[in-house]
Design a protein around this motif. Structure first.
Motif, short mmCIF file in Angstrom:
data_model
loop_
_atom_site.label_atom_id
_atom_site.label_comp_id
_atom_site.label_asym_id
_atom_site.label_seq_id
_atom_site.Cartn_x
_atom_site.Cartn_y
_atom_site.Cartn_z
N THR A 1 7.47 39.72 57.02
CA THR A 1 8.19 40.17 58.21
C THR A 1 7.33 40.02 59.46
N ARG A 2 7.99 40.03 60.58
CA ARG A 2 7.23 39.90 61.83
C ARG A 2 6.54 41.22 62.17
N ASP A 3 5.59 41.16 63.08
CA ASP A 3 4.81 42.31 63.51
C ASP A 3 5.74 43.42 64.01
N LYS A 4 5.46 44.65 63.61
CA LYS A 4 6.30 45.78 64.03
C LYS A 4 6.31 45.96 65.54
N LYS A 5 5.24 45.54 66.20
CA LYS A 5 5.19 45.67 67.67
C LYS A 5 6.29 44.83 68.31
N ILE A 6 6.57 43.67 67.71
CA ILE A 6 7.65 42.80 68.24
C ILE A 6 9.00 43.47 68.03
N ASP A 7 9.17 44.12 66.87
CA ASP A 7 10.42 44.85 66.61
C ASP A 7 10.64 45.92 67.68
N LEU A 8 9.56 46.64 68.04
CA LEU A 8 9.68 47.69 69.05
C LEU A 8 10.02 47.11 70.42
N GLN A 9 9.38 45.97 70.72
CA GLN A 9 9.66 45.33 72.02
C GLN A 9 11.12 44.87 72.12
N LYS A 10 11.59 44.27 71.04
CA LYS A 10 12.95 43.73 71.04
C LYS A 10 14.01 44.77 70.69
N LYS A 11 13.55 45.97 70.29
CA LYS A 11 14.44 47.08 69.93
C LYS A 11 15.41 46.70 68.82
#
Length: 588
Positions: free
Chosen positions: A371-381
Motif C-alpha cells: 500500500t502507499r504511504d499513510k501520509k499520502i492517504d491523509l493528504q488525499k483524505k
C-alpha cells in the motif's frame, strides 16, 4: 560449472587430458600438445548442453570454522559426480569396459564411463555432454542404485509436486492436470496419443499406477523412477527445479522468499489474484462442501508444507462454525492477517502451495500489494487499503479479550470454552463500510504501561477499553491516551465494556464522557459480550470507518447520518458474500 579431468594412471601425465580438451575446442587432433593446457573455459556452443564449462586443476573445499554443520559436510561434500574416461581407444582393438564395470558398481559416485579418442575425435563431444549432465542432472541425490529405487528426499519432493498439481484433490492427475503439468515444466502439452502411451507404460508395470484414466501418486513416482533408470535424469531435474527445488532437494530460498520492497509506513495485503488462488485451494480441500475446514481437511491442505503452520490459536483468531472449524471467511482472514503482520512468512506459505506455478505468476511477490504511504492517504483524505489495524488497550480484566472474541461472533458463554493455552491476542474479520468489504485486525496489547513498543503504537485506530463495574479501570486508559496518543493523528475510541453490569463511578478527575469531550473523542461506546446470541457488531463497523477516515472531524463523528451512511448495507453484503461463495462452490 567445473569439470575436473583426473588421470587413472599412477602418474598424471601422458593419458591425454590436454588432448581431449584441445580436440573438443578445435574439433581436430593437435599435432603439438603442450605439457599442460593453461586455464580453459570451453564455450557453450561446442557442448551439447549449451553450458560454458571451466576446466580446473584443483578443488578448494571451504568450511566455516564457526559452523559445525559446514565442517561435518566436508567429509562427504567432496563426493562429486565422477565420469571415468578411457582415452586413446584408437590404439587398441578391445574395450576396457569389462575391467571398469566392477569399479563402477563399487562406487556410486561414478555416473558413467566413456571410451574415447582425442586423435580421431571419437566420443569427444559425448564425454563433455556426460560430464555436464553429471553436474547439471546428477543421479546421486535422486536414486539409490543398491536399492534400485528413488531416495526418500526425492520421493518427498515429487509427492509434494504431485499434490500441488492435483488441482481437484482427487488423488489422480487427469488429462487436463497432466497437460497443465507438462506445459508448466516443459513449455509444451502432450499429444493425446503420447498421453495414452505414458499411461499405458505405467499400467503395464504397475497395477495401481493408473486409476479412472488418470495417473496416481504411485504411477507418477514410478514414471520418474523409470526416467532415472533409463538415464533421463534431466526430465526429473527439470520438474524438481521448476517447482523450486535446489541441488539438495530442498526448496530454494530464492523461490520461497522472492524480493519484495516495502517502504516505511506502508502495509502489505493480498491482491485479487492471490485471493482467487487461495479460494481455489480452499475449494480443493473443502471436500464435504460445508464452507469450513475440518481438522482433517486442514491437515490435508498443509500436507505440502514441511511443518504445520497453523496452531490451535488460529481457531480463536478467526471465525469458526459451531463445531469450531475454520470457515471460508475465517480462512481468508487468517491469510490476510499473515500477509499484514509477516509478509515474508506469507510468501513462504504461498511458495509451499505452488502459487507462482498454479497461478502462472513470476513469483509469490506478484500476489502482494504494497500500500502507499499513510501520509499520502491523509493528504488525499482517502485510502485504497483494505486492511486496518486496531490496537486494543486496557487494564487487566477490563474486557479486552472479550472484545476481540465478540468480533468473531462469540458471546461470553462461548468464550468460557476457550482454553488458556489456545488464547490469541489477535482477531480479524470483515466489516462493511459504505458497502465495501474491509478487514479489521484487532490486537490486544499487554497492559504494561512502561514498556509499549513501536509495534504496540503503530496502528490505524486505538481502542481504549475500561470496565464500567471497576472504579479504577478507566485511569489506565486515560494515562495511555495522554502519554502516547494525545498528540498523534491516530483516531481513538473509548469502549465502556461490561455494560450489562451496574456502572460504578470511575475514580478519576473527570468522568469518561467529560474526558472524551475534552480531547475531542467520540463519547464512550457501551459494549457487552454477555448476550444470548452473537454480540452486536456495530462498534466494529464504527472502528473501521474511523480507521478509514482519520481526517473526519469531531462534528461528523457525532452525526448519526455519518454512521448510518457508513454501516448501510453491511448485513446485506455479509449475507450476499456467503451466498455468492455457495454459488462459486460448484464443482470445478
Amino acid at each position: 560449472w567445473t569439470i575436473i579431468l583426473h588421470s587413472v594412471s599412477l602418474s598424471t601425465a601422458k593419458v591425454g587430458k590436454t588432448s581431449l580438451i584441445m580436440s573438443l575446442v578445435s574439433e581436430e587432433f593437435p599435432n603439438v600438445v603442450p605439457y599442460r593446457a593453461e586455464e580453459i573455459t570451453i564455450p557453450a556452443d561446442v557442448t551439447p548442453e549449451r553450458v560454458p564449462t571451466h576446466i580446473a586443476n584443483v578443488i578448494c573445499i571451504v568450511y566455516s570454522v564457526n559452523n559445525k554443520r559446514s565442517i561435518e559436510k566436508v567429509s562427504y561434500i567432496w563426493k562429486v559426480p565422477l565420469i571415468l574416461v578411457g582415452n586413446k581407444s584408437d590404439l587398441v582393438e578391445h574395450s576396457s569396459m569389462e575391467t571398469i564395470l566392477p569399479i563402477m558398481n563399487e562406487y556410486s559416485e561414478i555416473e558413467t564411463c566413456v571410451e574415447c579418442s582425442a586423435k580421431n575425435l571419437k566420443n569427444i563431444s559425448e564425454l563433455f555432454y556426460y560430464a555436464q549432465k553429471a553436474v547439471l542432472h546428477p543421479t546421486g541425490p535422486l536414486y539409490c542404485p543398491e536399492k534400485k529405487d528413488m531416495k526418500s528426499l526425492c520421493i518427498k519432493a515429487l509427492t509434494r509436486i504431485f499434490k500441488v498439481s492435483d488441482l481437484d484433490n482427487d488423488g489422480i492427475l487427469n488429462d487436463n492436470e497432466l497437460n497443465f503439468f507438462q506445459r508448466t515444466c516443459f513449455n509444451s502439452p502432450l499429444e493425446p496419443q503420447a498421453l495414452e502411451d505414458v499411461k499405458s507404460v505405467v499400467k503395464k508395470n504397475l497395477s495401481d499406477g493408473v486409476c479412472d484414466n488418470g495417473l496416481t501418486l504411485k504411477g507418477f513416482l514410478f514414471l520418474h523412477t523409470l526416467f532415472i533408470q533409463r538415464g533421463r535424469h534431466e526430465t526429473t531435474w527439470t520438474v524438481l527445479r521448476r517447482f523450486g527445488y535446489d541441488d539438495d532437494l530442498e526448496l530454494n530460498q530464492d523461490y520461497l522468499f522472492p524480493p519484495l520492497k516495502i517502504p516505511s509506513d506502508c502495509t502489505t495485503e493480498l491482491n485479487h489474484n492471490a485471493y482467487l488462488f487461495l479460494q481455489s485451494v480452499f475449494d480443493k480441500h473443502d471436500k464435504d462442501r460445508d464452507c469450513a475446514l475440518s481438522p482433517e481437511e486442514v491437515k490435508d491442505l498443509f500436507d505440502v508444507f514441511p511443518y504445520m503452520p497453523w496452531g490451535p490459536d488460529v481457531n480463536n483468531t478467526v471465525c469458526t462454525n459451531d463445531q469450531g472449524w475454520i470457515t471460508y471467511q475465517g480462512y481468508l482472514s487468517q491469510w490476510t492477517l499473515t500477509t499484514y503482520l509477516d509478509v515474508q512468512r506469507c510468501l513462504e506459505y504461498l511458495g509451499y502451495l505452488g502459487y507462482s506455478i498454479i497461478a502462472e505468476q513470476e513469483s509469490q511477490a506478484s500476489g502482494i500489494t504494497v500500500t502507499r504511504d499513510k501520509k499520502i492517504d491523509l493528504q488525499k483524505k482517502q485510502t485504497q487499503r483494505s486492511v486496518f489495524r486496531c490496537n486494543v488497550f486496557g487494564d487487566i480484566s477490563s474486557g479486552k479479550s472479550g472484545f476481540l472474541q465478540a468480533f468473531l461472533g462469540r458471546n461470553l458463554m462461548a468464550q468460557k470454552m476457550i482454553r488458556e493455552e489456545h488464547r490469541s491476542y489477535y482477531s480479524i474479520s470483515t466489516t462493511y463500510v459504505y458497502g465495501q468489504e474491509k478487514y479489521l485486525l484487532l490486537h490486544e496489547v499487554f497492559p504494561d504501561f512502561d514498556y509499549l513498543s513501536d509495534a504496540d503504537l503503530a496502528c490505524d485506530i486505538v481502542c481504549l477499553v475500561y470496565d464500567v463495574s471497576n472504579p479504577y479501570s478507566f485511569e489506565y486508559c486515560a494515562k495511555v491516551f495522554k502519554q502516547y496518543f494525545m498528540d498523534s493523528k491516530i483516531p481513538c475510541m473509548m469502549i465502556a465494556a461490561k455494560s450489562d453490569l451496574p456502572e460504578i463511578k470511575q475514580m478519576y478527575g473527570c468522568t469518561p464522557l467529560e474526558f472524551c469531550r475534552r480531547h475531542k473523542m467520540p463519547p464512550p461506546q457501551s459494549f457487552t459480550c454477555n448476550t444470548a446470541g452473537a454480540p452486536s457488531r456495530d462498534i466494529y463497523t464504527k472502528l473501521t470507518t474511523m480507521a478509514m477516515h482519520p481526517h473526519v472531524s469531531q462534528a461528523d463523528l457525532k452525526s448519526s447520518t455519518f454512521w448510518l451512511r457508513a454501516s448501510v448495507g453491511a448485513t446485506v453484503f455479509a449475507v450476499l458474500g456467503f451466498a455468492m461463495y455457495r454459488v462459486l462452490l460448484k464443482p470445478r
